[in-house]
Every structure is written in structure tokens, then in C-alpha cells.
Design an enzyme around this catalytic site. Structure first.
Site, PDB file in Angstrom:
ATOM      1  N   SER A   1       1.682  -6.850  -1.234  1.00  0.00           N
ATOM      2  CA  SER A   1       2.481  -5.743  -0.704  1.00  0.00           C
ATOM      3  C   SER A   1       2.949  -6.014   0.720  1.00  0.00           C
ATOM      4  CB  SER A   1       1.660  -4.446  -0.736  1.00  0.00           C
ATOM      5  OG  SER A   1       1.322  -4.082  -2.052  1.00  0.00           O
TER       6      SER A   1
ATOM      7  N   ARG B   1       6.909  -6.813   2.331  1.00  0.00           N
ATOM      8  CA  ARG B   1       7.459  -5.989   3.411  1.00  0.00           C
ATOM      9  C   ARG B   1       7.742  -6.806   4.663  1.00  0.00           C
ATOM     10  NH1 ARG B   1       4.866  -3.152  -0.229  1.00  0.00           N
ATOM     11  NH2 ARG B   1       5.197  -0.910  -0.517  1.00  0.00           N
TER      12      ARG B   1
ATOM     13  N   ASP C   1      -3.518  -0.850  -9.414  1.00  0.00           N
ATOM     14  CA  ASP C   1      -3.432  -2.247  -9.839  1.00  0.00           C
ATOM     15  C   ASP C   1      -4.788  -2.816 -10.254  1.00  0.00           C
ATOM     16  OD1 ASP C   1      -0.701  -2.454  -9.495  1.00  0.00           O
ATOM     17  OD2 ASP C   1      -0.865  -3.106  -7.416  1.00  0.00           O
TER      18      ASP C   1
END
Length: 448
Positions: free
Chosen positions: A39, A43, A335
Site C-alpha cells: 500500500s 502511494r 487482506d
């Protein structure tokens, strides 16, 4: 190390991961360095690409998904150096200055790339973009981000009522909105906040529960005006924003650490230390559930790296207890549910997982696939509309199982197979490279 425990076989570009537990048994020992957080890697690449100046990224995940992000933003005009874990340099173009590419932007298997990038693309007036993905991604729903972007004034077209890729985007000057998201989703939240970077005024997202907050943390570090209201689960960005390139250190991905946490907890005699793991509170649902299951996990060497909390995790084998996993904790471990299902197989009692229907629209229908594949091993698993019911303590036997091309399924099945009698063949195991390219090699190294 017992070489026969873990091996691989490649046939027609498909990899089969073979797990064979010897009759004498195995245990897992050692220190593990895990890949960078997926993640945060996404980003860092995206914000670096639209910031002014240079962003330096250390510890970037080298999986296929971040590579898709890097390829897309290179086509959009950012200068991104060769990807590696030591140092990736991103020379950004500044907010609003992406170029219109002459080619289709291919997101591969990465839903994060597509959903977050849509917010950035939609807010580029007089620019036209087309995006697509692999055979799995073009079946995953995009309306959850297209609907709020449409409320902001975007023009996006796609298959099945503007729900599925390939998508065409005509950039527009957007208007700020206060979006009340029906689901707690970091991807939805991030998409809208990224669109708000080029939107005059305050753009707010309110969620029913707290989702991971990597975007808020990184946006603030890059110079955006961000307001967070934890009481209402709301985040506001004020635009137009100016972002400045930053130095980013990517911690280890707790979603990758989860496989080793469960592995050491269920294989008798095991003890592992997983180093440099990001323990952001919006991501540590896995640790809370493992604590509920009475796992022996200790956080050591706690510290803060580039604004993100980090620790080393020491985990030892323990007799796990069943629990219920549901409610507001689900967005913080969505997840990790496949590997938690494996933990439940070896816990005393019946574990119930609910409120996880989101798993049906991931890289695979993870509820259906996990239920089917664990049943092949002999586990007692019942598929629920929004979860799973798993009765622990049932002996399992190796057999042929399928990952369905899903990286988290492939790795979860490999961990389950460590406690199976006989040989387990995990087909389409190459899917693990999406988030963890060296998974099989690491598993080989820690088996003793």
C-alpha cells in the site's frame, strides 16, 4: 534444512509449489526480512509522480503490482528510475501536470493502481485517458470509485454500466463533495482524496469504520492540507494542493508478515522473528485477532520510521483458540482473512468470520476459493454469504490445490500444507510474485 520440504516445478510458464512434510516433522526457525508494504509503495510512487521535485523511495516492494503503478505513471510523464529496494528516484511533474499518454494505461492485476489513479486522472481537465488490466482486474468492480467521482463532475465510461474496465476517462475540472462511503475502503477514500488535490475547496470522505490511513499520512508528509476527524471516521483534503517530493522509507508489509505469523503459530516447535514490520494501527487487526486466538506474539524494537510505526515481531508456536472475527475490525485485516482461515484450521473450537463479503470481489472470490481448497485438504469449512465457519483440530492430508491466480490464496495454502500429511501441490503458485516474489525461497530457508 530439509530440502524436500519445499520445492517448485514449472510447466508451461505455470509454477507448482510442492510442500512435503517429512514423517519426522518440521519446525520453522530464523529471522525474516519481508517485502516492503504494498500500500505504501503504491502511494509513494503516485504522490512522487505528481509532486514537485524529487522523491526518494527506500524499501519499495518489487512485486508486480507496484511495477504496474510505475509503468503507468512513467507513461503519464513522471521520470521514475529503475525499481529496486535500495533507492528509487521519482522526479514528479507537479499536481495537475501529468501528460496525456498515447497508449492505454495497463494496471496489470493491481486494483489499487486502477482505483487510486482514477481519482488523479479524472481531475486533469482536457486530458483523455484509457485504462485496462489483466483478465482478473477487468472483472473487478470500479463503480465504487466511479460513482463518487461522477458526483464530483467526472466523465468516465466503462463496460457493464460503467462498472468494469477497460475504462475511458475525460478529465474535468471537478467540484468538492462530502462523500459518505457505504463501505470502509482505503481505495475508495484515497481515490476521492487524490481527486480533491486538484479541486477548489474541501473534499471530505466519511466511512462507516476506519480503513487504513496510509494516504492521509503520506499526503500530509508531501505537504497537502489534511484534516482527520477520528470520531466520525472522516478525512478532508483542501485543494488545490501543492506537493513537494519527499524521502520515503517503506516498512515491511504486515500483510506479508501475516503468513509467517500464522506459520510459526501453527507448526509445533517453531519460533520466528519478522523484522521491520509496519504496525500502523489501521493495519494491525491481524495482531489483535491472533491475540484473541492466544498466539504467542511479541512486538520488539518498536520505533517510528518516516511517520509509520514499525516493530520486529517475535512469534512462537502456541495452541490456538477459536474466535469470532467480524464487525469494525474487518477493514483492518481484510487482506489477512485467507491466512487467518488457515490459523482457524488448527485452533481449538469453531472460528466464525463474518462481514467479509468484500472478499468476493478481490483477485478471486476469496471466500469461495478458500472454502473449496481447504476442503480438498480435509478441513471442515462452511462457506457463508459474508464469511467462513471453520472447525479446527481436523487432521489434513496433502493433495492438489489451486490458487485461482490469487497471490494470497497461493501463500495461504502453502502455510496450511506445512501441517498436512503427505504431499501438497499448489498450482498457479507464481501468483505469489504479485506481492511476495521470494516467498517460496524464504519458506525453504526457515524449514528445519
Amino acid at each position: 534444512m530439509i530440502a524436500a520440504v519445499v520445492s517448485t516445478k514449472i510447466t508451461n510458464s505455470q509454477e507448482t509449489l510442492i510442500i512435503q512434510r517429512p514423517k519426522s516433522g518440521i519446525c520453522l526457525k530464523g529471522n525474516i526480512s519481508i517485502p516492503g508494504d504494498k500500500s505504501i509503495s503504491h502511494r509513494a510512487l503516485m504522490l512522487g509522480a505528481i509532486a514537485q521535485g524529487q522523491t526518494n523511495i527506500q524499501g519499495l516492494l518489487l512485486g508486480e503490482d507496484p511495477r504496474s503503478t510505475a509503468r503507468c505513471f512513467s507513461l503519464l510523464g513522471a521520470n521514475i528510475s529503475q525499481l529496486n529496494t535500495e533507492l528509487v528516484e521519482v522526479n514528479g511533474v507537479g499536481v495537475g501536470n501529468l501528460t496525456e499518454p498515447s497508449r492505454v494505461l495497463d494496471c496489470g492485476n493491481s486494483g489499487t493502481t486502477m482505483r487510486l489513479m482514477l481519482g488523479i486522472l479524472a481531475s486533469h481537465p482536457e486530458h483523455f485517458f484509457t485504462v485496462t488490466g489483466d483478465s482478473s482486474l477487468v472483472q473487478r468492480p470500479m463503480s465504487r470509485v466511479i460513482q463518487p467521482l461522477t458526483q464530483m463532475g467526472s466523465q468516465i465510461w466503462g463496460r457493464k454500466g460503467n462498472n468494469l474496465a477497460p475504462l475511458a476517462i475525460q478529465g474535468q475540472k471537478l467540484r468538492p463533495i462530502h462523500y459518505h462511503s457505504p463501505i470502509a475502503s482505503a481505495q475508495v477514500k484515497s481515490c476521492i482524496l487524490f481527486a480533491g488535490l486538484m479541486t477548489e475547496g474541501k473534499t471530505t470522505v466519511t466511512e462507516p469504520a476506519l480503513s487504513r490511513d496510509h494516504s492521509e499520512r503520506m499526503l500530509k508528509a508531501f505537504g497537502a492540507e489534511i484534516q482527520v476527524d477520528p470520531e466520525t471516521n472522516s478525512v478532508t483534503v483542501t485543494g488545490p494542493a501543492k506537493l513537494k517530493g519527499q524521502d520515503v522509507v517503506v516498512p515491511g508489509d504486515i500483510s506479508s508478515a501475516a503468513f509467517w505469523l500464522v506459520a510459526a503459530a501453527i507448526v509445533p516447535g517453531s519460533e520466528l522473528v519478522i523484522e521491520n514490520v509496519g504496525v500502523n494501527p489501521t493495519r494491525t487487526g491481524i495482531l489483535e485477532v491472533m491475540e484473541m486466538m492466544e498466539a504467542d506474539i511479541i512486538q520488539e524494537n518498536q520505533r517510528v520510521v518516516a511517520g509509520e510505526p514499525v516493530a520486529d515481531l517475535r512469534v512462537r508456536y502456541s495452541r490456538l483458540k477459536a474466535c469470532e472475527i467480524s464487525g469494525s475490525i474487518i477493514p483492518r485485516l481484510i487482506d489477512e482473512i485467507p491466512i487467518l482461515a488457515v490459523a482457524a484450521m488448527f485452533a481449538e473450537g469453531t472460528t466464525v468470520i463474518r462481514d467479509a463479503a468484500e472478499l468476493r470481489v478481490k483477485e478471486s472470490d476469496r471466500l469461495a476459493v478458500m472454502a473449496t481448497q481447504l476442503q480438498k485438504l480435509g478441513a471442515r469449512v462452511t462457506e457463508l454469504p459474508d464469511g467462513l465457519e471453520i472447525t479446527g483440530g481436523i487432521s489434513i492430508t496433502g493433495t492438489d490445490v489451486e490458487s485461482d491466480g490469487d497471490h494470497r490464496i497461493a501463500m495461504s495454502l502453502a502455510i496450511a500444507a506445512l501441517n498436512a500429511d503427505g504431499i501438497t501441490n499448489i498450482h498457479q503458485a507464481e501468483a505469489a510474485s504479485i506481492s511476495y516474489p521470494n516467498f517460496a525461497k524464504t519458506l525453504q530457508q526457515i524449514c528445519t
